[in-house]
Design a protein around this motif. Structure first.
Motif, PDB file in Angstrom:
ATOM      1  N   PHE A 162       0.770  -1.251   0.000  1.00 32.65           N
ATOM      2  CA  PHE A 162       0.000   0.000   0.000  1.00 32.65           C
ATOM      3  C   PHE A 162       0.796   1.294   0.000  1.00 32.65           C
ATOM      4  N   GLU A 193       3.311   4.187  -1.629  1.00 28.93           N
ATOM      5  CA  GLU A 193       3.190   4.813  -2.944  1.00 28.93           C
ATOM      6  C   GLU A 193       3.814   3.973  -4.053  1.00 28.93           C
ATOM      7  N   LEU A 244      -0.177  -2.344  -4.655  1.00 27.29           N
ATOM      8  CA  LEU A 244      -1.523  -1.775  -4.735  1.00 27.29           C
ATOM      9  C   LEU A 244      -1.555  -0.455  -3.962  1.00 27.29           C
ATOM     10  N   PRO A 245      -0.988   0.608  -4.490  1.00 30.29           N
ATOM     11  CA  PRO A 245      -0.888   1.875  -3.749  1.00 30.29           C
ATOM     12  C   PRO A 245      -2.247   2.331  -3.217  1.00 30.29           C
ATOM     13  N   ASN A 246      -2.275   2.672  -1.929  1.00 28.72           N
ATOM     14  CA  ASN A 246      -3.505   3.116  -1.291  1.00 28.72           C
ATOM     15  C   ASN A 246      -3.132   4.061  -0.155  1.00 28.72           C
ATOM     16  N   LYS A 247      -3.397   5.348  -0.339  1.00 28.47           N
ATOM     17  CA  LYS A 247      -2.984   6.350   0.652  1.00 28.47           C
ATOM     18  C   LYS A 247      -3.632   6.116   2.004  1.00 28.47           C
ATOM     19  N   GLU A 248      -4.888   5.677   2.009  1.00 29.44           N
ATOM     20  CA  GLU A 248      -5.601   5.469   3.270  1.00 29.44           C
ATOM     21  C   GLU A 248      -4.960   4.346   4.084  1.00 29.44           C
ATOM     22  N   PHE A 249      -4.761   3.200   3.446  1.00 32.84           N
ATOM     23  CA  PHE A 249      -4.149   2.072   4.153  1.00 32.84           C
ATOM     24  C   PHE A 249      -2.688   2.356   4.489  1.00 32.84           C
ATOM     25  N   ALA A 250      -2.025   3.118   3.626  1.00 28.98           N
ATOM     26  CA  ALA A 250      -0.600   3.400   3.839  1.00 28.98           C
ATOM     27  C   ALA A 250      -0.350   4.219   5.100  1.00 28.98           C
TER      28      ALA A 250
END
Length: 585
Positions: free
Chosen positions: A39, A41, A45-51
């Motif tokens: 998660f 950047e 599977l980039p995901n700002k919320e989960f990151a």
């Protein structure tokens, strides 16, 4: 000599203490590694919320877990709570992930509350116990939190930065492969967990936070050097070491239990050169190709290693590091084994020598098994205990659990670190011989059995026999059980079947071992496995059924007309070589 032995003891104890704080929390490190790999950047599977969970997990959760675990090992739950409070002070007072601070403050906090209880517990007036216990833990934890915030956090932060810079300098200078000159021998002297989980896992996690991957996760975990040694034994070895090497390869490479190849190296000390050469080659290849993992690979299985390759990393590069190490280790091992003109050495003797070396590294001596009365009236649970509570002890627990189930006994069989043992009655503790004294001291109310090797010992069958009242008590303390002598001629055998219960792990291992022996000797007899209820299909004189001592009666009842070979261990036994040697005589 005493000073040297004392130094070994101190190094071993320190390494064990460090790894015992990390290993119970490896699942959390792996979860964080997967979270990061997916998660961030640059993840799969980039995901700002989960990151947003990546940073807090690294900064707060992992160090607190380490501090809690370290405190628990020293003084159970109260020690764990105070250790976690003290650890948080170091976290709050630092700008870097506080793994080193957690390893220091967790045990220190537990030690402080333990000493307080020892001094004041008996002086507490009746009815005030809960009040004093809660406030003492809270106030001591508060004081340690402030100390850790002002002193430990900043000091460890500076030290961590210095260590990180030092490691990066070594990497930049391309000198990291030289570390394997020390790592490979240290592994075989049973410092593998201390190196991988006590040192490389915390440092690697910090590198992952900065760059997304770390080569440090591949230093000790690389299965290549051990794979090369086992392959060399498979082609150029002798006796039971040769026949058992194929099964050992499966456990080592896919199961990740590296300890299984240590006895093979100890058989021929010159093989230390092979694993060192393989380790240096593997690390050089990984560094050259930019390999790295996003989290720790535990156990050191090729499956675990490949699953931790982050996005942007190359699975082929990681595999190249593994197989380059295996190739060089194999070549050096082959030279050593082909140059050896001595008779085939017994793997069992080598395993005993390995255990003696392990005991010497801990400043201990091999002790005789502890005599206890063992029966269903005195044993309600069985615990396998080793330094870390994972690896070979988990394998041993699995083997005995299968035997216990097949015997129709409802006795749970588990494994754990020896430092976490609780003194409870009606418990059977199974340990390796060099740990027997520690286990007996920690759990005086339990029954104890010491074995030389978790993965292959006749004592498991003896334990089951005692629990089912099928053998005298003396069996557990006498010499290792000998297989029942049989004179089976393979010229009269058209098929070999390994009998098993619900779990067929050891039967499959034995099948692969014997198939390898047959292939090497150009014997075309098929080898298979079958459950006990299926043995009626093999009730013929031209079929050879292989079974252990404990299950002999079940096999003979199901297939009375078949020939039966009784062995002490389905995986490693000299009986297979003797069987082949009798053919065409």
């Amino acid at each position: 000599m005493e000073q040297k032995s004392s130094l070994k003891v101190k190094v071993q104890k320190l390494g064990t203490a460090l790894s015992n704080m990390i290993m119970p929390n490896i699942g959390a490190f792996i979860a964080w590694g997967v979270l990061t790999a997916l998660f961030i950047e640059t993840g799969w599977l980039p995901n700002k919320e989960f990151a947003t969970a990546v940073g807090p997990m690294l900064t707060y959760l992992l160090p607190v877990l380490i501090g809690y675990t370290g405190g628990y090992a020293v003084y159970n739950q109260r020690g764990a709570v105070v250790g976690a409070i003290a650890t948080f002070g170091a976290i709050a007072g630092s700008s870097v992930p506080m793994f080193i601070g957690a390893m220091a403050m967790g045990p220190l906090g537990a030690w402080c509350i333990k000493k307080f209880d020892q001094k004041f517990q008996e002086k507490i007036r009746p009815g005030f116990e809960m009040l004093v216990n809660n406030f003492s833990a809270g106030l001591i934890g508060f004081a340690l939190l402030l100390i850790a915030f002002k002193i430990v956090g900043p000091v460890v932060s500076t030290l961590t930065n210095a260590i990180g810079d030092g490691v990066q300098t070594i990497v930049d200078l391309k000198l990291l492969p030289l570390a394997n000159i020390l790592i490979e021998p240290a592994k075989i002297l049973f410092l593998n967990n201390a190196l991988n989980h006590g040192i490389f896992t915390p440092l690697g996690a910090e590198q992952v936070a900065e760059t997304g991957k770390s080569i440090l996760f591949l230093l000790e975990a690389n299965p290549g050097p051990g794979l090369g040694v086992l392959l060399a034994f498979a082609f150029f070895g002798k006796g039971s070491a040769k026949s058992s090497s194929w099964g050992a390869m499966i456990i080592h490479f896919f199961g990740g239990i590296h300890e299984i190849y240590f006895p093979y190296v100890m058989m021929k000390p010159a093989l230390f050169l092979a694993v060192i050469a393989g380790g240096v080659t593997g690390t050089f290849t990984n560094q050259l190709l930019g390999s790295g993992l996003g989290g720790p690979a535990s156990p050191g299985s090729i499956i675990a290693i490949l699953s931790m390759v982050p996005k942007g990393g190359s699975h082929l590069a990681v595999l190249a590091g593994v197989f380059a190490a295996a190739a060089v280790s194999f070549l050096v091992s082959a030279v050593v084994l082909k140059a050896d003109k001595s008779e085939g050495e017994s793997l069992e003797e080598a395993q005993a020598a390995t255990q003696a070396a392990k005991a010497q590294s801990k400043g201990q001596s091999i002790s005789a098994p502890i005599t206890e009365e063992i029966s269903t009236d005195t044993v309600e649970k069985i615990i396998f205990a080793c330094d870390a509570g994972m690896g070979s002890s988990a394998m041993g627990a699995s083997i005995l659990r299968d035997k216990v189930k097949k015997a129709g006994l409802a006795i749970p069989v588990t494994n754990q670190a020896i430092s976490n043992l609780q003194d409870t009655p009606k418990t059977l503790i199974v340990t390796q011989e060099e740990l027997a004294a520690r286990a007996a001291q920690k759990t005086p109310s339990a029954a104890h059995v010491a074995v030389d090797n978790f993965l292959a010992t006749p004592k498991y069958d003896e334990i089951v026999s005692l629990l089912t009242n099928k053998a005298p008590q003396s069996a557990i303390t006498g010499d290792s059980a000998e297989p029942i002598a049989t004179e089976i001629d393979l010229n009269d055998v058209d098929a070999v079947v390994f009998a098993h219960g619900q779990s067929k792990g050891s039967a499959t291992m034995g099948q692969e071992t014997l198939k390898a022996i047959f292939k090497n000797k150009q014997i075309g007899i098929p080898v298979s496995t079958a459950a006990y209820q299926e043995l009626t299909d093999f009730n013929m004189k031209n079929v050879l059924i292989v079974s252990t001592i404990a299950n002999q009666s079940a096999v003979q009842a199901a297939a009375p007309h078949a020939q039966v070979l009784i062995v002490d261990s389905l995986v490693t036994t000299p009986e297979y070589d003797k069987l082949v040697a009798r053919m065409n005589k």
